[in-house]
Design an enzyme around this catalytic site. Sequence first.
Site, PDB file in Angstrom:
ATOM      1  N   PHE A 223      20.706  26.286 -54.035  1.00 37.13           N
ATOM      2  CA  PHE A 223      21.991  26.143 -54.720  1.00 37.13           C
ATOM      3  C   PHE A 223      22.586  24.778 -54.428  1.00 37.13           C
ATOM      4  O   PHE A 223      22.110  24.067 -53.538  1.00 37.13           O
ATOM      5  CB  PHE A 223      22.959  27.269 -54.330  1.00 37.13           C
ATOM      6  CG  PHE A 223      23.084  27.487 -52.843  1.00 37.13           C
ATOM      7  CD1 PHE A 223      24.047  26.837 -52.109  1.00 37.13           C
ATOM      8  CD2 PHE A 223      22.214  28.343 -52.184  1.00 37.13           C
ATOM      9  CE1 PHE A 223      24.161  27.025 -50.743  1.00 37.13           C
ATOM     10  CE2 PHE A 223      22.313  28.546 -50.807  1.00 37.13           C
ATOM     11  CZ  PHE A 223      23.294  27.883 -50.093  1.00 37.13           C
ATOM     12  N   CYS A 224      23.609  24.396 -55.201  1.00 34.90           N
ATOM     13  CA  CYS A 224      24.224  23.074 -55.058  1.00 34.90           C
ATOM     14  C   CYS A 224      25.679  23.137 -55.530  1.00 34.90           C
ATOM     15  O   CYS A 224      26.346  24.147 -55.337  1.00 34.90           O
ATOM     16  CB  CYS A 224      23.421  22.034 -55.836  1.00 34.90           C
ATOM     17  SG  CYS A 224      23.304  22.366 -57.602  1.00 34.90           S
ATOM     18  N   ARG A 225      26.158  22.074 -56.144  1.00 36.28           N
ATOM     19  CA  ARG A 225      27.538  22.045 -56.629  1.00 36.28           C
ATOM     20  C   ARG A 225      27.661  22.693 -58.002  1.00 36.28           C
ATOM     21  O   ARG A 225      28.598  23.413 -58.279  1.00 36.28           O
ATOM     22  CB  ARG A 225      28.064  20.605 -56.674  1.00 36.28           C
ATOM     23  CG  ARG A 225      29.523  20.499 -57.116  1.00 36.28           C
ATOM     24  CD  ARG A 225      30.041  19.076 -57.108  1.00 36.28           C
ATOM     25  NE  ARG A 225      29.195  18.147 -57.829  1.00 36.28           N
ATOM     26  CZ  ARG A 225      29.201  17.961 -59.152  1.00 36.28           C
ATOM     27  NH1 ARG A 225      30.003  18.654 -59.909  1.00 36.28           N
ATOM     28  NH2 ARG A 225      28.392  17.092 -59.696  1.00 36.28           N
TER      29      ARG A 225
ATOM     30  N   TRP B 240      27.175  26.708 -54.830  1.00 38.58           N
ATOM     31  CA  TRP B 240      27.280  27.225 -53.465  1.00 38.58           C
ATOM     32  C   TRP B 240      28.422  28.227 -53.368  1.00 38.58           C
ATOM     33  O   TRP B 240      28.356  29.184 -52.603  1.00 38.58           O
ATOM     34  CB  TRP B 240      27.406  26.089 -52.443  1.00 38.58           C
ATOM     35  CG  TRP B 240      28.731  25.383 -52.374  1.00 38.58           C
ATOM     36  CD1 TRP B 240      29.119  24.290 -53.087  1.00 38.58           C
ATOM     37  CD2 TRP B 240      29.837  25.714 -51.531  1.00 38.58           C
ATOM     38  NE1 TRP B 240      30.391  23.932 -52.747  1.00 38.58           N
ATOM     39  CE2 TRP B 240      30.873  24.783 -51.787  1.00 38.58           C
ATOM     40  CE3 TRP B 240      30.062  26.707 -50.586  1.00 38.58           C
ATOM     41  CZ2 TRP B 240      32.097  24.828 -51.133  1.00 38.58           C
ATOM     42  CZ3 TRP B 240      31.287  26.745 -49.932  1.00 38.58           C
ATOM     43  CH2 TRP B 240      32.285  25.811 -50.211  1.00 38.58           C
TER      44      TRP B 240
ATOM     45  N   GLY C  67      24.532  23.746 -60.004  1.00 39.57           N
ATOM     46  CA  GLY C  67      23.328  24.461 -60.411  1.00 39.57           C
ATOM     47  C   GLY C  67      22.256  23.538 -60.959  1.00 39.57           C
ATOM     48  O   GLY C  67      21.111  23.944 -61.132  1.00 39.57           O
TER      49      GLY C  67
END
Length: 105
Positions: A68-70, A96, A72
């Site tokens: 996951f990230c900021r 996230w 997607g």
Amino acid sequence: MFGIFKNIFSKKDTTQMEKLIKEGAFLVDVRTPAEFAEGHVKGSTNIPLDQVPNQLAQFKGKDQIIVFCRSGNRSGQAKMILERNGFKNVTNGGTWQDVNEFLNS
């Protein structure tokens, strides 16, 4: 505004993600260390996207992996990198905050 479009056009299998998290999936935040320091999912590991190809050993032996990230986007790229390297058990968790919400539900 983009949240509305996200909800209309993307239907994640939230039940499956909740199940994976409860079963102890390896949670990997692919944002930069600076972004990770600003806030992250408790118990997650920070492996920035540009380091994923060099850190494949950290993914070996994991039953399930959620990246996951900021937004997607980077996690989608990380998922592709991992799949190209033989990992079949990778889920793009999106943001996230989404993963954090599942973890705390």
